[in-house]
Design a protein around this motif. Structure first.
Motif, PDB file in Angstrom:
ATOM      1  N   ARG A 233       0.847  -1.187   0.000  1.00  0.00           N
ATOM      2  CA  ARG A 233       0.000   0.000   0.000  1.00  0.00           C
ATOM      3  C   ARG A 233       0.886   1.241   0.000  1.00  0.00           C
ATOM      4  O   ARG A 233       1.803   1.358   0.814  1.00  0.00           O
ATOM      5  CB  ARG A 233      -0.927  -0.020   1.221  1.00  0.00           C
TER       6      ARG A 233
ATOM      7  N   TRP B  66      -1.302   2.751   8.561  1.00  0.00           N
ATOM      8  CA  TRP B  66      -2.064   1.554   8.174  1.00  0.00           C
ATOM      9  C   TRP B  66      -1.943   0.483   9.252  1.00  0.00           C
ATOM     10  O   TRP B  66      -2.926  -0.155   9.629  1.00  0.00           O
ATOM     11  CB  TRP B  66      -1.534   1.049   6.842  1.00  0.00           C
TER      12      TRP B  66
ATOM     13  N   GLN C  96      -6.719  11.374  11.264  1.00  0.00           N
ATOM     14  CA  GLN C  96      -7.117  10.410  10.229  1.00  0.00           C
ATOM     15  C   GLN C  96      -7.347   9.007  10.774  1.00  0.00           C
ATOM     16  O   GLN C  96      -7.809   8.126  10.041  1.00  0.00           O
ATOM     17  CB  GLN C  96      -6.023  10.331   9.164  1.00  0.00           C
TER      18      GLN C  96
ATOM     19  N   SER D  15     -10.820   7.081  10.440  1.00  0.00           N
ATOM     20  CA  SER D  15     -11.096   6.818   9.021  1.00  0.00           C
ATOM     21  C   SER D  15     -10.208   5.693   8.503  1.00  0.00           C
ATOM     22  O   SER D  15     -10.657   4.829   7.735  1.00  0.00           O
ATOM     23  CB  SER D  15     -10.870   8.085   8.200  1.00  0.00           C
ATOM     24  N   GLU D  16      -8.938   5.686   8.949  1.00  0.00           N
ATOM     25  CA  GLU D  16      -8.013   4.631   8.513  1.00  0.00           C
ATOM     26  C   GLU D  16      -8.421   3.283   9.095  1.00  0.00           C
ATOM     27  O   GLU D  16      -8.310   2.248   8.412  1.00  0.00           O
ATOM     28  CB  GLU D  16      -6.586   4.986   8.939  1.00  0.00           C
TER      29      GLU D  16
ATOM     30  N   ILE E 108     -11.464   2.315   9.688  1.00  0.00           N
ATOM     31  CA  ILE E 108     -12.617   1.881   8.898  1.00  0.00           C
ATOM     32  C   ILE E 108     -12.169   1.302   7.558  1.00  0.00           C
ATOM     33  O   ILE E 108     -12.613   0.218   7.149  1.00  0.00           O
ATOM     34  CB  ILE E 108     -13.595   3.058   8.692  1.00  0.00           C
ATOM     35  N   ILE E 109     -11.262   2.002   6.885  1.00  0.00           N
ATOM     36  CA  ILE E 109     -10.765   1.518   5.594  1.00  0.00           C
ATOM     37  C   ILE E 109     -10.024   0.197   5.765  1.00  0.00           C
ATOM     38  O   ILE E 109     -10.156  -0.719   4.953  1.00  0.00           O
ATOM     39  CB  ILE E 109      -9.843   2.571   4.949  1.00  0.00           C
ATOM     40  N   ARG E 110      -9.252   0.104   6.856  1.00  0.00           N
ATOM     41  CA  ARG E 110      -8.496  -1.133   7.122  1.00  0.00           C
ATOM     42  C   ARG E 110      -9.448  -2.306   7.335  1.00  0.00           C
ATOM     43  O   ARG E 110      -9.203  -3.420   6.828  1.00  0.00           O
ATOM     44  CB  ARG E 110      -7.606  -0.927   8.352  1.00  0.00           C
TER      45      ARG E 110
ATOM     46  N   GLN F 241     -12.565  -2.551   6.221  1.00  0.00           N
ATOM     47  CA  GLN F 241     -13.206  -2.822   4.934  1.00  0.00           C
ATOM     48  C   GLN F 241     -12.287  -3.663   4.050  1.00  0.00           C
ATOM     49  O   GLN F 241     -12.739  -4.592   3.371  1.00  0.00           O
ATOM     50  CB  GLN F 241     -13.568  -1.506   4.241  1.00  0.00           C
ATOM     51  N   SER F 242     -11.008  -3.327   4.071  1.00  0.00           N
ATOM     52  CA  SER F 242     -10.023  -4.088   3.305  1.00  0.00           C
ATOM     53  C   SER F 242      -9.934  -5.525   3.810  1.00  0.00           C
ATOM     54  O   SER F 242      -9.811  -6.470   3.014  1.00  0.00           O
ATOM     55  CB  SER F 242      -8.649  -3.406   3.412  1.00  0.00           C
TER      56      SER F 242
ATOM     57  N   ILE G 139     -17.272  -1.554  12.127  1.00  0.00           N
ATOM     58  CA  ILE G 139     -17.188  -0.410  11.218  1.00  0.00           C
ATOM     59  C   ILE G 139     -18.302   0.583  11.532  1.00  0.00           C
ATOM     60  O   ILE G 139     -18.073   1.799  11.615  1.00  0.00           O
ATOM     61  CB  ILE G 139     -17.255  -0.875   9.746  1.00  0.00           C
TER      62      ILE G 139
ATOM     63  N   ARG H 161     -17.848   4.442  12.900  1.00  0.00           N
ATOM     64  CA  ARG H 161     -18.467   5.573  12.206  1.00  0.00           C
ATOM     65  C   ARG H 161     -19.326   6.395  13.173  1.00  0.00           C
ATOM     66  O   ARG H 161     -19.277   7.632  13.181  1.00  0.00           O
ATOM     67  CB  ARG H 161     -19.320   5.068  11.047  1.00  0.00           C
TER      68      ARG H 161
END
Length: 261
Positions: free
Chosen positions: A113, A152, A198, A201-202, A204-206, A208-209, A241, A245
């Motif tokens: 990444r 990350w 951040q 948000s990171e 959540i993205i992690r 989701q990944s 998640i 949020r």
């Protein structure tokens, strides 16, 4: 041989002072990384001993191991602080590795990444570390190591150590307790103010990944991930998640101060 438990489910055994694990497509990459870390003086990770009949042989990382629910020494502030500091040491030690290899030619379990600031452990969690008393003194299971930004790795670790989890088995304390633990982890690692902004948000993205990775592996017929989906493991991550949020503002505000507990 003694069967070991932790982040992986099967095929890992202790034999004396060594650990025997199945060889994977990315094992050569991990071996090169572990050797480099030891050369840099980071000895809190396994040492590569060699290969034996299609298995890899690594040194055993001494210490007590735990899993969820977080109880006893693993739930202590001392463990949290030492874990964050060890992650920082791991990241710092890995930076030079990025300059010694062609990352594009190396196999990784998880995709690299950008920007590749460090080699992330990928699963720096309470079940992948070893404790001496209340202090985290070692980390193992580097299968998920991959190049990525520091944040990350920090994001997934904070999620797991706080922990911002909704499953009754995985929960620990109230939201205020979780925020305080997240702040202490950030302070102990030395996370910047901009990265703290951040962080949720990171996370959540992690997650989701992670769910996407699990789905892809299940779709390819990986029996372990097929079973995980059948048992609804992904639903816990999706619930987390939503939790992150819903609490994003409160968590972000709570981790911005550098004052420890």
């Amino acid at each position: 041989m003694e069967t070991l438990s932790g982040g992986r489910e099967t095929g890992i055994y202790r034999q004396g002072e060594t650990v025997v694990r199945p060889v994977q497509a990315w094992s050569a990459t991990v071996h090169r990384l572990l050797r480099y870390l030891h050369q840099q003086g980071f000895r809190a990770c396994p040492e590569v001993i060699g290969m034996d009949a299609g298995s890899e042989v690594l040194s055993f990382v001494e210490g007590e191991t735990y899993n969820y629910p977080l109880e006893g020494a693993i739930a202590s502030e001392e463990a949290l602080i030492s874990a964050a500091r060890l992650l920082r040491q791991l990241h710092d030690a890995s930076q030079g590795f990025l300059k010694t290899v062609n990352l594009a030619e190396m196999a990784w379990m998880l995709p690299a990444r950008a920007p590749a600031e460090v080699i992330c452990h990928g699963d720096f969690t309470p079940y992948n570390v070893a404790l001496s008393g209340h202090e985290v003194v070692g980390v193992f299971d580097f299968d998920t190591a991959h190049p990525a930004p520091r944040l990350w790795d920090i994001a997934y670790s904070v999620y797991c150590w706080s922990p911002f989890k909704t499953d009754p088995v995985d929960q620990l304390g109230t939201l205020d307790t979780q925020i305080a633990r997240a702040r202490l982890f950030c302070n102990s690692y030395g996370v910047s103010a901009s990265d703290r902004q951040q962080l949720v948000s990171e996370m959540i993205i992690r997650l989701q990944s992670l769910v996407a990775f699990m789905q892809a592996q299940a779709d390819m017929g990986d029996a372990q991930f097929v079973q995980h989906f059948a048992e609804g493991h992904h639903l816990a991550y999706l619930a987390d998640i939503d939790y992150l949020r819903h609490q994003q503002v409160a968590i972000t505000e709570g981790i911005m101060t550098v004052q420890d507990l």
